[in-house]
Design a protein around this motif. Structure first.
Motif, PDB file in Angstrom:
ATOM      1  N   MET A   1       0.855  -1.188   0.000  1.00 53.56           N
ATOM      2  CA  MET A   1       0.000   0.000   0.000  1.00 53.56           C
ATOM      3  C   MET A   1       0.890   1.236   0.000  1.00 53.56           C
ATOM      4  O   MET A   1       1.871   1.300   0.733  1.00 53.56           O
ATOM      5  CB  MET A   1      -0.912  -0.001   1.231  1.00 53.56           C
ATOM      6  CG  MET A   1      -1.990   1.061   1.206  1.00 53.56           C
ATOM      7  SD  MET A   1      -3.025   0.992   2.689  1.00 53.56           S
ATOM      8  CE  MET A   1      -3.636  -0.691   2.623  1.00 53.56           C
ATOM      9  N   GLN A   2       0.572   2.209  -0.850  1.00 51.13           N
ATOM     10  CA  GLN A   2       1.374   3.419  -0.927  1.00 51.13           C
ATOM     11  C   GLN A   2       0.501   4.630  -1.217  1.00 51.13           C
ATOM     12  O   GLN A   2      -0.612   4.498  -1.711  1.00 51.13           O
ATOM     13  CB  GLN A   2       2.451   3.267  -2.004  1.00 51.13           C
ATOM     14  CG  GLN A   2       1.901   3.114  -3.420  1.00 51.13           C
ATOM     15  CD  GLN A   2       2.962   2.754  -4.434  1.00 51.13           C
ATOM     16  OE1 GLN A   2       3.423   1.616  -4.501  1.00 51.13           O
ATOM     17  NE2 GLN A   2       3.362   3.731  -5.221  1.00 51.13           N
ATOM     18  N   LYS A   3       1.026   5.790  -0.896  1.00 51.75           N
ATOM     19  CA  LYS A   3       0.320   7.047  -1.153  1.00 51.75           C
ATOM     20  C   LYS A   3       0.345   7.328  -2.650  1.00 51.75           C
ATOM     21  O   LYS A   3       1.365   7.141  -3.306  1.00 51.75           O
ATOM     22  CB  LYS A   3       1.006   8.184  -0.381  1.00 51.75           C
ATOM     23  CG  LYS A   3       0.328   9.539  -0.513  1.00 51.75           C
ATOM     24  CD  LYS A   3      -0.870   9.639   0.390  1.00 51.75           C
ATOM     25  CE  LYS A   3      -1.440  11.067   0.395  1.00 51.75           C
ATOM     26  NZ  LYS A   3      -1.989  11.501  -0.882  1.00 51.75           N
ATOM     27  N   ILE A   4      -0.769   7.762  -3.190  1.00 50.30           N
ATOM     28  CA  ILE A   4      -0.828   8.046  -4.628  1.00 50.30           C
ATOM     29  C   ILE A   4       0.099   9.200  -4.977  1.00 50.30           C
ATOM     30  O   ILE A   4       0.229  10.169  -4.221  1.00 50.30           O
ATOM     31  CB  ILE A   4      -2.279   8.341  -5.068  1.00 50.30           C
ATOM     32  CG1 ILE A   4      -2.403   8.232  -6.596  1.00 50.30           C
ATOM     33  CG2 ILE A   4      -2.760   9.701  -4.555  1.00 50.30           C
ATOM     34  CD1 ILE A   4      -3.835   8.192  -7.089  1.00 50.30           C
ATOM     35  N   TYR A  48      -4.782  -1.028 -10.643  1.00 54.83           N
ATOM     36  CA  TYR A  48      -4.634  -0.217  -9.429  1.00 54.83           C
ATOM     37  C   TYR A  48      -5.957  -0.178  -8.677  1.00 54.83           C
ATOM     38  O   TYR A  48      -7.025  -0.155  -9.281  1.00 54.83           O
ATOM     39  CB  TYR A  48      -4.248   1.230  -9.762  1.00 54.83           C
ATOM     40  CG  TYR A  48      -2.885   1.411 -10.379  1.00 54.83           C
ATOM     41  CD1 TYR A  48      -1.727   1.241  -9.627  1.00 54.83           C
ATOM     42  CD2 TYR A  48      -2.758   1.766 -11.723  1.00 54.83           C
ATOM     43  CE1 TYR A  48      -0.470   1.414 -10.195  1.00 54.83           C
ATOM     44  CE2 TYR A  48      -1.510   1.943 -12.302  1.00 54.83           C
ATOM     45  CZ  TYR A  48      -0.370   1.759 -11.531  1.00 54.83           C
ATOM     46  OH  TYR A  48       0.861   1.933 -12.101  1.00 54.83           O
ATOM     47  N   VAL A  49      -5.854  -0.152  -7.364  1.00 53.94           N
ATOM     48  CA  VAL A  49      -6.990   0.177  -6.504  1.00 53.94           C
ATOM     49  C   VAL A  49      -6.640   1.494  -5.827  1.00 53.94           C
ATOM     50  O   VAL A  49      -5.597   1.604  -5.180  1.00 53.94           O
ATOM     51  CB  VAL A  49      -7.243  -0.902  -5.433  1.00 53.94           C
ATOM     52  CG1 VAL A  49      -8.353  -0.447  -4.485  1.00 53.94           C
ATOM     53  CG2 VAL A  49      -7.597  -2.234  -6.077  1.00 53.94           C
ATOM     54  N   SER A  56      -9.440   1.309   2.772  1.00 55.38           N
ATOM     55  CA  SER A  56      -8.405   0.287   2.563  1.00 55.38           C
ATOM     56  C   SER A  56      -8.552  -0.864   3.549  1.00 55.38           C
ATOM     57  O   SER A  56      -8.129  -1.990   3.270  1.00 55.38           O
ATOM     58  CB  SER A  56      -7.009   0.909   2.680  1.00 55.38           C
ATOM     59  OG  SER A  56      -6.775   1.391   3.995  1.00 55.38           O
ATOM     60  N   GLU A  57      -9.160  -0.608   4.707  1.00 54.20           N
ATOM     61  CA  GLU A  57      -9.353  -1.656   5.708  1.00 54.20           C
ATOM     62  C   GLU A  57     -10.355  -2.713   5.244  1.00 54.20           C
ATOM     63  O   GLU A  57     -10.384  -3.820   5.774  1.00 54.20           O
ATOM     64  CB  GLU A  57      -9.833  -1.028   7.021  1.00 54.20           C
ATOM     65  CG  GLU A  57      -8.839  -0.032   7.627  1.00 54.20           C
ATOM     66  CD  GLU A  57      -9.397   0.651   8.858  1.00 54.20           C
ATOM     67  OE1 GLU A  57     -10.531   0.295   9.266  1.00 54.20           O
ATOM     68  OE2 GLU A  57      -8.713   1.532   9.406  1.00 54.20           O
ATOM     69  N   VAL A  66      -1.702  -3.231  -6.981  1.00 56.74           N
ATOM     70  CA  VAL A  66      -1.119  -2.072  -6.321  1.00 56.74           C
ATOM     71  C   VAL A  66      -2.242  -1.256  -5.688  1.00 56.74           C
ATOM     72  O   VAL A  66      -3.195  -0.869  -6.366  1.00 56.74           O
ATOM     73  CB  VAL A  66      -0.327  -1.207  -7.324  1.00 56.74           C
ATOM     74  CG1 VAL A  66       0.185   0.066  -6.644  1.00 56.74           C
ATOM     75  CG2 VAL A  66       0.829  -1.997  -7.912  1.00 56.74           C
ATOM     76  N   ILE A  67      -2.135  -1.022  -4.391  1.00 54.50           N
ATOM     77  CA  ILE A  67      -3.128  -0.242  -3.670  1.00 54.50           C
ATOM     78  C   ILE A  67      -2.569   1.148  -3.401  1.00 54.50           C
ATOM     79  O   ILE A  67      -1.491   1.294  -2.813  1.00 54.50           O
ATOM     80  CB  ILE A  67      -3.505  -0.914  -2.339  1.00 54.50           C
ATOM     81  CG1 ILE A  67      -4.044  -2.326  -2.597  1.00 54.50           C
ATOM     82  CG2 ILE A  67      -4.543  -0.066  -1.593  1.00 54.50           C
ATOM     83  CD1 ILE A  67      -4.233  -3.139  -1.331  1.00 54.50           C
TER      84      ILE A  67
END
Length: 243
Positions: A1-4, A48-49, A56-57, A66-67
């Motif tokens: 999970m990463q910041k866009i 991508y999501v 996200s939970e 890729v989230i």
């Protein structure tokens, strides 16, 4: 999970345009109900999501895509909706599809309105018809309005964009065509059709495609309207055709 990132934001927003969807073979899916169906059954096609931190939970723990987490403002920048949801998915177009000549098919001759296209696909899905072959001037399925109108049925219905005249010449199809000067459909045996041809909203079926029609059919009315909306007409034909 990463910041866009700004790069992701720019690329995803570019998919609002058909030329970029075609180039990247990707499109945007929105709406929590549709996104949940994609997450549950079509994870292999997710690129991508993009979602809020809170949403996200709720994502599947085994999701391999890729989230990207995004703020409400960032989701608004890339959303195609007036009121963005908490999740947006970038989905790859499905290339693993092939036409089955033994199954019913709906042929669309330059349908222009994305809402009509989406409604026809949703209706076909209801009646168990899973193939559409469209002229290249037909509205783009991956347009946001068309996708929303399908209510998720685009996931189950196959669609091709082709030179329609050439396609029909290459396949053995017994085509029923929606024509105002056709025979009332109640007087025809629709089970003999394996293809239903619907024409442009304003001019109907083109002359070049009319030549391929084996069974001209119409819906009789009792009022004064000039014609039926193509999605409504298609639904009436499909209901009787699928019996």
């Amino acid at each position: 999970m990463q910041k866009i990132s700004q790069k992701h934001l720019k690329w995803i927003k570019s998919l609002h345009l058909k030329k970029n969807r075609d180039k990247e073979h990707s499109f945007i899916v929105e709406g929590i109900k549709i996104c949940d169906e994609v997450l549950e059954n079509y994870g292999h096609r997710i690129q991508y999501v993009v979602c809020s931190n809170d949403y996200s939970e709720h994502l599947p723990k085994n999701l391999e895509s890729v989230i990207l987490t995004a703020s409400p403002n960032e989701l608004s920048r890339i959303s195609t909706l007036k009121t963005p949801n908490s999740i947006l998915i970038v989905l790859k177009k499905d290339h693993q599809i092939s036409f089955n000549s033994s199954e019913k098919v709906i042929l669309l001759d330059d349908i222009q309105d994305p809402g009509n296209l989406g409604t026809l696909i949703r209706t076909a899905d209801w009646f168990g018809i899973s193939q559409f072959v469209c002229s290249k001037k037909t509205a783009d399925l991956f347009n946001a309005k068309a996708l929303q109108s399908t209510m998720g049925s685009f996931l189950r219905v196959k669609i091709w964009y082709v030179e329609l005249d050439s396609f029909v010449k290459e396949h053995s199809l017994n085509i029923g065509g929606a024509l105002l000067d056709g025979t009332a459909f109640e007087n025809e045996d629709l089970s003999q059709m394996n293809a239903l041809l619907l024409g442009n909203e304003s001019r109907g079926i083109s002359d070049i495609m009319r030549a391929h029609v084996n069974m001209p059919i119409r819906i009789d009315g009792k009022g004064s309207a000039e014609s039926l909306n193509v999605a409504i007409a298609g639904a009436i034909f499909m209901q009787h055709w699928s019996k």
